[in-house]
Design an enzyme around this catalytic site. Structure first.
Site, PDB file in Angstrom:
ATOM      1  N   CYS A 173       0.800  -1.228   0.000  1.00 33.48           N
ATOM      2  CA  CYS A 173       0.000   0.000   0.000  1.00 33.48           C
ATOM      3  C   CYS A 173       0.833   1.278   0.000  1.00 33.48           C
ATOM      4  CB  CYS A 173      -0.983  -0.011   1.176  1.00 33.48           C
ATOM      5  SG  CYS A 173      -0.221  -0.120   2.808  1.00 33.48           S
ATOM      6  N   SER A 194      -4.472  -2.804  -2.025  1.00 28.53           N
ATOM      7  CA  SER A 194      -4.856  -3.549  -0.832  1.00 28.53           C
ATOM      8  C   SER A 194      -5.201  -4.973  -1.231  1.00 28.53           C
ATOM      9  CB  SER A 194      -6.060  -2.888  -0.138  1.00 28.53           C
ATOM     10  OG  SER A 194      -6.537  -3.694   0.931  1.00 28.53           O
ATOM     11  N   HIS A 208      -2.868   0.791   7.229  1.00 30.45           N
ATOM     12  CA  HIS A 208      -3.139   0.854   5.793  1.00 30.45           C
ATOM     13  C   HIS A 208      -3.093   2.314   5.366  1.00 30.45           C
ATOM     14  CE1 HIS A 208      -4.600  -0.104   1.882  1.00 30.45           C
ATOM     15  NE2 HIS A 208      -5.805   0.416   2.049  1.00 30.45           N
TER      16      HIS A 208
END
Length: 335
Positions: free
Chosen positions: A140, A192, A175
């Site tokens: 990510c 992702s 994330h």
């Protein structure tokens, strides 16, 4: 004591998330970072395979089959998207997301490109160029840097980092995506393992709507969203020496009501709008160009700028032609 221990653990996780360590963790699962660049050195290569053997079921047999095979299929290299002048902003962003997705998510447990958040933007853009050359799977954070690189020539699109901290079964997960804003609408680019935790089309009227969209996706995986970090708009100058502001605002989502969250996000949106139009620090290219100008002229050197003015009829011509005079204190006055 328990609260203090938890606090220390969270602080360590935050530092690790910001700067990165040789062995990082996401949700309790470690992963390594290739710090030796390309080609990958033997130590990093062997460590990657050992790590794969630990984290994947039947990985030893699978790894042996892959490494001993002589007729592995050739993996197609995706083409970096290019656009015509008539291509709309939403179409360009969708093409960029398609390219990022075609690189595929990196499941090896070893991050191939080292991303240090403290590096200047120009250094991170060099890494993004390397991503397009190597065309390897990414995670990510790498996708955010690549997204910035691919949207640099889109001045009508503002980009900002948008990161999340969630919790599931006692473990914390981190994330990050690249938030985008254009034409009064928000969206996102990213990578992702989950389809609904990366790309978001340009259809969200407010930053609150975008964040709540991600929060709903987290709930679908039984994750509790704990924190949201939002950075400032990123410069479009690929040679800029400024650093990306990764966390201008840090919001404890689980401690705020919906109304309080909305106010915090609106405040951050106003802060981002204030930055639009502010001039970024000069890039190294501009500095070098300025430093290569004419040397300092001595008293006897001709002044080219004055000579050009003298060629034009103006009321100041006689003033410019006057010879230097000396005042009563002996100081020479030069025009």
């Amino acid at each position: 004591m328990l609260r203090a221990t938890v606090s220390l653990t969270e602080d360590r996780d935050e530092e690790q998330e910001d700067e990165g360590e040789e062995e990082m963790r996401d949700g309790g699962v470690p992963f390594y970072v290739n710090r030796g660049g390309f080609p990958v050195d033997e130590e990093t290569w062997e460590r990657m395979w050992r790590h794969v053997a630990r984290i994947h079921p039947n990985a030893e047999v699978l790894a042996k089959e892959i490494r001993s095979a002589t007729d592995l299929p050739k993996i197609p290299i995706p083409s970096v998207p290019s656009f015509q002048l008539t291509t709309t902003i939403p179409q360009r962003l969708e093409a960029i997301q398609k390219y990022i997705r075609e690189l595929q998510y990196n499941h090896t447990g070893t991050q191939f490109f080292e991303i240090k958040k403290s590096r200047p933007l120009t250094a991170l853009m060099d890494i993004a160029k390397e991503m397009t050359r190597e065309a390897l799977p990414i995670k990510c954070l790498e996708a955010v840097i690549l997204g910035i690189y691919l949207t640099n020539n889109m001045p009508g699109v503002e980009r900002f980092p948008l990161s999340f901290k969630s919790q599931y079964s006692g473990n914390h997960f981190y994330h990050i995506v690249l938030g985008v804003y254009s034409g009064g609408r928000f969206g996102a680019l990213g990578m992702s393992r989950r389809e609904d935790l990366m790309f978001k089309p340009m259809e969200f009227r407010t930053l609150t709507d975008l964040v709540q969209e991600f929060e709903g996706a987290y709930r679908g995986y039984w994750h509790t969203l704990r924190k949201v970090k939002i950075g400032q708009y990123v410069s479009h100058d690929p040679h800029s020496v400024e650093q990306i502001e990764w966390k201008h605002s840090i919001i404890d989502v689980d401690k705020l009501s919906k109304e309080e969250l909305r106010k915090e996000l609106e405040r951050h949106t106003r802060d981002m709008r204030l930055k639009i139009g502010k001039q970024a620090p000069p890039s190294p290219t501009k500095d070098r160009r300025n430093s290569m100008g004419s040397p300092i002229r001595g008293p006897g050197s001709p002044n080219r700028r004055v000579s050009r003015v003298e060629k034009r009829p103006s009321g100041e011509k006689k003033v410019l032609e006057q010879k230097p005079s000396t005042d009563i204190n002996g100081y020479q006055i030069r025009v």
